[in-house]
Enzyme design. Structure first.
Site, PDB file in Angstrom:
ATOM      1  N   GLY A   1     -23.333 -24.008 -16.401  1.00 36.42           N
ATOM      2  CA  GLY A   1     -23.033 -25.038 -17.223  1.00 36.42           C
ATOM      3  C   GLY A   1     -22.682 -26.336 -16.487  1.00 36.42           C
ATOM      4  N   HIS A  14     -12.839 -28.478 -18.539  1.00 35.47           N
ATOM      5  CA  HIS A  14     -12.958 -29.551 -17.589  1.00 35.47           C
ATOM      6  C   HIS A  14     -12.805 -31.035 -18.335  1.00 35.47           C
ATOM      7  CE1 HIS A  14     -14.423 -27.681 -13.861  1.00 35.47           C
ATOM      8  NE2 HIS A  14     -15.528 -27.293 -14.603  1.00 35.47           N
ATOM      9  N   HIS A  19     -14.562 -22.937 -20.685  1.00 38.87           N
ATOM     10  CA  HIS A  19     -14.647 -23.543 -19.315  1.00 38.87           C
ATOM     11  C   HIS A  19     -15.005 -25.015 -19.087  1.00 38.87           C
ATOM     12  CE1 HIS A  19     -15.273 -22.600 -14.694  1.00 38.87           C
ATOM     13  NE2 HIS A  19     -16.017 -23.983 -14.944  1.00 38.87           N
ATOM     14  N   GLU A  20     -15.920 -25.417 -19.622  1.00 35.22           N
ATOM     15  CA  GLU A  20     -16.523 -26.852 -19.610  1.00 35.22           C
ATOM     16  C   GLU A  20     -15.740 -27.635 -20.703  1.00 35.22           C
ATOM     17  OE1 GLU A  20     -18.595 -26.940 -17.501  1.00 35.22           O
ATOM     18  OE2 GLU A  20     -19.418 -25.194 -17.256  1.00 35.22           O
ATOM     19  N   CYS A  78     -17.302 -21.889 -10.540  1.00 33.26           N
ATOM     20  CA  CYS A  78     -17.291 -23.376 -10.901  1.00 33.26           C
ATOM     21  C   CYS A  78     -17.979 -24.187  -9.801  1.00 33.26           C
ATOM     22  CB  CYS A  78     -15.676 -23.800 -11.077  1.00 33.26           C
ATOM     23  SG  CYS A  78     -15.850 -25.680 -11.331  1.00 33.26           S
ATOM     24  N   LEU A  79     -18.717 -24.888 -10.352  1.00 34.15           N
ATOM     25  CA  LEU A  79     -19.614 -25.726  -9.333  1.00 34.15           C
ATOM     26  C   LEU A  79     -18.757 -26.557  -8.314  1.00 34.15           C
ATOM     27  CD1 LEU A  79     -23.059 -26.326 -11.310  1.00 34.15           C
ATOM     28  CD2 LEU A  79     -22.532 -24.747  -9.539  1.00 34.15           C
ATOM     29  N   GLN A 106     -17.270 -33.506 -13.783  1.00 33.35           N
ATOM     30  CA  GLN A 106     -17.802 -32.796 -12.526  1.00 33.35           C
ATOM     31  C   GLN A 106     -18.774 -33.778 -11.894  1.00 33.35           C
ATOM     32  OE1 GLN A 106     -18.529 -28.913 -14.345  1.00 33.35           O
ATOM     33  NE2 GLN A 106     -17.865 -28.280 -12.434  1.00 33.35           N
TER      34      GLN A 106
HETATM   35  O1  K1U Z   1     -18.655 -25.621 -14.892  1.00 32.25           O
HETATM   36  C1  K1U Z   1     -19.107 -25.262 -13.997  1.00 32.25           C
HETATM   37  O2  K1U Z   1     -18.725 -25.551 -12.746  1.00 32.25           O
HETATM   38  C2  K1U Z   1     -20.390 -24.345 -13.925  1.00 32.25           C
HETATM   39  C3  K1U Z   1     -19.920 -22.854 -13.985  1.00 32.25           C
HETATM   40  C4  K1U Z   1     -19.760 -22.228 -15.648  1.00 32.25           C
HETATM   41  C5  K1U Z   1     -19.122 -21.036 -15.696  1.00 32.25           C
HETATM   42  C6  K1U Z   1     -19.704 -19.696 -14.888  1.00 32.25           C
HETATM   43  C7  K1U Z   1     -19.105 -18.676 -14.889  1.00 32.25           C
HETATM   44  C8  K1U Z   1     -18.282 -18.638 -15.918  1.00 32.25           C
HETATM   45  C9  K1U Z   1     -17.838 -19.721 -16.561  1.00 32.25           C
HETATM   46  C10 K1U Z   1     -18.094 -20.995 -16.509  1.00 32.25           C
HETATM   47  C11 K1U Z   1     -21.173 -22.070 -13.034  1.00 32.25           C
HETATM   48  O3  K1U Z   1     -22.384 -22.337 -13.573  1.00 32.25           O
HETATM   49  S1  K1U Z   1     -20.754 -21.605 -12.007  1.00 32.25           S
HETATM   50  C12 K1U Z   1     -22.145 -20.564 -11.267  1.00 32.25           C
HETATM   51  C13 K1U Z   1     -22.966 -19.334 -12.032  1.00 32.25           C
HETATM   52  O4  K1U Z   1     -22.056 -18.960 -12.656  1.00 32.25           O
HETATM   53  C14 K1U Z   1     -24.120 -19.065 -11.934  1.00 32.25           C
HETATM   54  C15 K1U Z   1     -25.012 -19.363 -10.939  1.00 32.25           C
HETATM   55  C16 K1U Z   1     -26.255 -19.094 -11.059  1.00 32.25           C
HETATM   56  C17 K1U Z   1     -26.670 -18.004 -11.986  1.00 32.25           C
HETATM   57  C18 K1U Z   1     -25.757 -17.325 -12.473  1.00 32.25           C
HETATM   58  C19 K1U Z   1     -24.630 -17.840 -12.729  1.00 32.25           C
HETATM   59 ZN    ZN Z   2     -16.626 -25.582 -13.617  1.00 34.96          ZN
END
Ligand code: K1U
Ligand code: ZN
Length: 185
Positions: free
Chosen positions: A64, A155, A151-152, A109-110, A69
């Protein structure tokens, strides 16, 4: 021509001259705490941002990404929780109409690289939004999609998932990321 709906054919790389990888803002940057503004018109400029955000999310990689972000204060999120990365969902001006239950899920979270922790949120949500053509959409969902949407949308409201953790954990994360940023300079 590459479009937001077929980005999955080009995993991880910028495949079109007009597409761009965007810089992701990292916690504790104060820009992550600003409230994003509604999008008045879904036009080509917004669709370009959608394509760039999708490219950025796939490249990270993540499931996401919210416009906040990438330093765009607009109410726009992209999500793809599929294994094959072929199910891009776009939500413009998303609203949570209702929620029920409670469940705990590990979140990342990225904008907070390397940090994962458990967060409790409503288990099921009903969300209303516009798609990338400006058409209204409504969906009720649970599981990872419900977690990711909440979560998004947080943000867009200036909230980062670490704010659900204890003050002590937040302070440790803040220090760790500030140190990482200093070392990267
Ligand atoms: O909002 C963001 O920063 C993105 C975030 C979304 C998220 C992940 C987990 C739970 C709630 C919201 C991410 O994508 S973090 C990276 C991640 O979860 C992932 C990366 C690669 C493959 C699978 C998952
Ligand atoms: Zn996030």
């Amino acid at each position: 021509m590459a479009s937001a709906s077929n980005l999955n054919q080009f995993p991880g790389i910028c495949t079109h001259p007009t597409m761009a990888l965007l810089k992701i803002v990292h916690y504790p940057d104060p820009r992550l705490h600003k409230v994003a503004l509604p999008i008045a018109t879904v036009d080509d400029e917004i669709r370009k941002l959608v394509a760039d955000m999708a490219e950025t999310m796939y490249a990270a990689p993540g499931i996401g990404l919210a416009a906040t972000q990438v330093d765009r204060l607009l109410r726009l999120i992209v999500v793809d929780i599929s294994e094959a990365k072929d199910d891009l969902k776009v939500f413009i001006n998303p609203e949570i109409l209702g929620s029920s239950g409670l469940s705990e899920h590990e979140e990342g979270c990225l904008s907070v690289p390397g940090i994962y922790d458990l967060v409790s949120r409503p288990e099921r949500v009903r969300v209303r939004a516009l798609d990338q053509n400006g058409a209204p959409l409504e969906l009720e969902t649970d599981g990872l999609l419900a977690v990711c949407l909440q979560h998004e949308i947080d943000h867009l409201d200036g909230k980062v998932f670490v704010e659900y953790l204890s003050r002590l954990k937040q302070e440790r994360i803040r220090r760790k990321l500030l140190k990482q940023a200093r070392e990267a300079m």
